[in-house]
Enzyme design. Structure first.
Site, short mmCIF file in Angstrom:
data_model
loop_
_atom_site.label_atom_id
_atom_site.label_comp_id
_atom_site.label_asym_id
_atom_site.label_seq_id
_atom_site.Cartn_x
_atom_site.Cartn_y
_atom_site.Cartn_z
N ILE A 80 23.00 -54.51 -2.37
CA ILE A 80 24.05 -53.57 -1.97
C ILE A 80 25.30 -54.34 -1.53
O ILE A 80 26.44 -53.91 -1.77
CB ILE A 80 23.53 -52.68 -0.82
CG1 ILE A 80 22.34 -51.85 -1.30
CG2 ILE A 80 24.63 -51.78 -0.28
CD1 ILE A 80 21.56 -51.18 -0.16
N TYR A 236 9.24 -53.31 10.08
CA TYR A 236 10.54 -53.03 9.43
C TYR A 236 11.18 -51.79 10.05
O TYR A 236 12.35 -51.81 10.45
CB TYR A 236 10.34 -52.83 7.93
CG TYR A 236 11.63 -52.48 7.19
CD1 TYR A 236 12.62 -53.46 6.96
CD2 TYR A 236 11.89 -51.20 6.73
CE1 TYR A 236 13.80 -53.16 6.30
CE2 TYR A 236 13.07 -50.88 6.06
CZ TYR A 236 14.02 -51.87 5.85
OH TYR A 236 15.20 -51.56 5.18
N LYS A 240 14.78 -51.32 12.19
CA LYS A 240 15.85 -50.41 11.77
C LYS A 240 16.16 -49.40 12.86
O LYS A 240 17.32 -48.98 13.02
CB LYS A 240 15.45 -49.73 10.45
CG LYS A 240 15.38 -50.70 9.28
CD LYS A 240 16.76 -51.14 8.84
CE LYS A 240 16.87 -52.54 8.34
NZ LYS A 240 18.21 -52.96 7.94
N THR A 273 16.91 -52.53 -5.29
CA THR A 273 17.29 -53.94 -5.06
C THR A 273 16.03 -54.77 -4.84
O THR A 273 14.92 -54.23 -4.75
CB THR A 273 18.18 -54.10 -3.80
OG1 THR A 273 17.38 -53.79 -2.65
CG2 THR A 273 19.41 -53.22 -3.85
N1 LIG Z 1 17.56 -51.06 -0.81
C1 LIG Z 1 17.29 -49.99 -0.09
O1 LIG Z 1 16.70 -49.00 -0.56
C2 LIG Z 1 17.65 -49.94 1.36
C3 LIG Z 1 17.32 -48.79 2.08
C4 LIG Z 1 17.64 -48.72 3.43
C5 LIG Z 1 18.27 -49.78 4.04
N2 LIG Z 1 18.58 -50.90 3.33
C6 LIG Z 1 19.24 -52.02 4.03
O2 LIG Z 1 20.36 -52.46 3.30
C7 LIG Z 1 20.60 -53.84 3.61
C8 LIG Z 1 20.82 -54.61 2.31
O3 LIG Z 1 19.62 -54.54 1.57
P1 LIG Z 1 19.56 -54.70 -0.02
O4 LIG Z 1 18.84 -53.53 -0.53
O5 LIG Z 1 20.89 -55.05 -0.55
O6 LIG Z 1 18.54 -55.93 -0.09
P2 LIG Z 1 18.55 -57.27 -0.96
O7 LIG Z 1 19.08 -57.05 -2.31
O8 LIG Z 1 17.19 -57.84 -0.78
O9 LIG Z 1 19.63 -58.16 -0.17
C9 LIG Z 1 19.33 -58.61 1.11
C10 LIG Z 1 20.47 -59.47 1.60
O10 LIG Z 1 20.16 -59.94 2.91
C11 LIG Z 1 20.26 -61.35 2.90
N3 LIG Z 1 19.32 -61.95 3.83
C12 LIG Z 1 17.99 -61.81 3.89
N4 LIG Z 1 17.48 -62.54 4.90
C13 LIG Z 1 18.53 -63.15 5.49
C14 LIG Z 1 18.67 -64.04 6.59
N5 LIG Z 1 17.61 -64.48 7.28
N6 LIG Z 1 19.90 -64.45 6.94
C15 LIG Z 1 21.01 -64.05 6.24
N7 LIG Z 1 20.93 -63.24 5.18
C16 LIG Z 1 19.71 -62.79 4.81
C17 LIG Z 1 19.93 -61.77 1.47
O11 LIG Z 1 20.39 -63.09 1.24
P3 LIG Z 1 19.45 -64.21 0.53
O12 LIG Z 1 19.84 -64.19 -0.91
O13 LIG Z 1 19.78 -65.47 1.23
O14 LIG Z 1 18.02 -63.81 0.75
C18 LIG Z 1 20.70 -60.70 0.72
O15 LIG Z 1 22.07 -61.00 0.69
C19 LIG Z 1 19.40 -54.32 4.42
O16 LIG Z 1 19.72 -54.35 5.78
C20 LIG Z 1 18.35 -53.25 4.16
O17 LIG Z 1 17.42 -53.12 5.20
C21 LIG Z 1 18.30 -51.00 2.00
#
Ligand SMILES: NC(=O)c1ccc[n+]([C@@H]2O[C@H](COP(=O)([O-])OP(=O)(O)OC[C@H]3O[C@@H](n4cnc5c(N)ncnc54)[C@H](OP(=O)(O)O)[C@@H]3O)[C@@H](O)[C@H]2O)c1
Length: 357
Positions: A80, A236, A240, A273
């Site tokens: 995202i 998790y 949140k 994602t």
């Molecule tokens: N996807 C969904 O359905 C969904 C739903 C609800 C909430 N969210 C929230 O949306 C946010 C983004 O999620 P996403 O879906 O885009 O997930 P994603 O594609 O897995 O991306 C996660 C991001 O967080 C970074 N990250 C992970 N661990 C880290 C750390 N220790 N320090 C710094 N950066 C770190 C990753 O970087 P690296 O490449 O270094 O790992 C990546 O840039 C999250 O907070 C997630 O909980 C997502």
């Protein structure tokens, strides 16, 4: 109609859970407590999927021009965050990313967004949000580069990871998703306050990217680090929820201080994602392609929380599908929000959060 669909989905869901757990490598819930957590979380996810379907038309946000304004975001190199970054750049903002691997992130972002959009507009610094030393170093880098910032997006996150205690002694999902962002917000408060004096009369914004599953749990202060009980989905959800409670109490402090800064939490949608790499849906990628939001769609509520005039002055609210939605009922209790906030201050040795209290 909505209730009927929801009931039907839940029946299908139980069958799905059993089927996928039998077919995947993912651990089966080992007891009734774990099964209840898993079921509640899957039901919450299903409800959110239905909501996303019905409310998809609301996911609209105007890309208002914000030249000379500075945004700081954690993550952003994939998922995202990439599309959030793209929209911030289209709003003419300059963005500092806190990422685990700055050089690899620069390469993948330039590949995804092109150098024309990113050149001299995106800066990369190392930040592991699960490591408080790294968060402090990142905050220092931000402070050296920018005296004022106008937007902070706490986006980085992991989901359903195996049990791990970080170097600081925190459960890792709580550390990465919440504690690191709590500390970063505290450390950057002087720059956010400076930004509020230089933001064209608009509120500076702090955006916490939470999740709908925050509604499916409470906080266990007797076992905050999950040493006695660990189930990945439960940890998790708790991380949140912590983000939502943090947002609520921080807004109280910001309002009391009379600062032109607002903070909001949000659910971006159920988005396809790599966050789902540890989930049962990894077994059936077509399910995600078919039903989940795309990462671009997922970025819309994040941008809405970051710049939309429609929520100007509405700090503390929880958003989903670019709409204000009710959070976990615990978030409506100021004492519960303060309790979480004080607990985190204590764990991080913060005496006066952002010099606000
Ligand atoms: N996807 C969904 O359905 C969904 C739903 C609800 C909430 N969210 C929230 O949306 C946010 C983004 O999620 P996403 O879906 O885009 O997930 P994603 O594609 O897995 O991306 C996660 C991001 O967080 C970074 N990250 C992970 N661990 C880290 C750390 N220790 N320090 C710094 N950066 C770190 C990753 O970087 P690296 O490449 O270094 O790992 C990546 O840039 C999250 O907070 C997630 O909980 C997502």
């Amino acid at each position: 109609m909505y209730m009927l669909l929801y009931a039907l989905f839940n029946v299908v869901l139980i069958l799905f859970i059993v089927f996928f757990f039998l077919r995947t490598q993912k651990d089966m819930p080992k007891n009734w407590k774990e099964f209840v957590i898993e079921f509640k979380m899957q039901a919450g996810g299903t409800q959110a999927l239905i909501e996303d379907t019905f409310l998809r038309y609301k996911n609209k946000v105007d890309l208002i021009q914000r030249p000379n304004k500075i945004a700081v975001m954690t993550g952003g190199n994939r998922g995202i965050g990439v599309y959030t970054l793209e929209k911030l750049l289209k709003c003419s903002m300059t963005v500092m990313l806190g990422v685990r691997n700055p050089e690899a992130s620069r390469k993948s972002i330039e590949k995804a967004l092109g150098t024309e959009l990113t050149k001299d507009k995106v800066f990369y610094e190392k930040c592991d949000t699960g490591d408080m030393k790294s968060v402090r170093e990142f905050a220092k880098k931000v402070q050296e580069k920018f005296s004022a910032i106008h937007l902070l997006i706490n986006n980085a996150g992991v989901m359903f990871t195996p049990y791990n205690l970080t170097a600081d002694g925190f459960e890792s999902q709580m550390a990465i998703n919440h504690m690191g962002h709590f500390l970063l917000t505290h450390l950057l408060m002087p720059q956010l306050i400076a930004g509020s004096n230089d933001n064209d009369g608009k509120n500076v914004r702090i955006v916490n990217v939470s999740s709908c599953v925050h509604k499916k749990c409470d906080i266990n202060y007797d076992d905050f680090d999950c040493q006695k009980f660990y189930y990945p989905a439960d940890a998790y959800n708790k991380s949140k929820l912590a983000q939502v409670l943090f947002t609520k109490h921080l807004q109280v402090l910001l309002s009391q201080s009379g600062l032109k800064i607002q903070t909001n939490s949000l659910h971006p949608g159920v988005v396809d994602t790599e966050l789902f790499a540890n989930s049962s849906t990894d077994y059936i990628p077509w399910f995600r392609t078919l039903l989940f939001k795309t990462p671009e769609e997922g970025s819309r509520t994040v941008i809405y929380a970051s710049i939309s005039p429609k929520i100007e002055g509405k700090g503390g609210v929880y958003l989903s599908n670019c709409t204000i939605m009710p959070p976990n009922s615990l978030a409506n209790d100021p004492q519960e929000c303060k309790k979480l906030f004080d607990h985190c201050c204590k764990l991080l040795n913060i005496e006066n959060f952002g010099s606000l209290n």
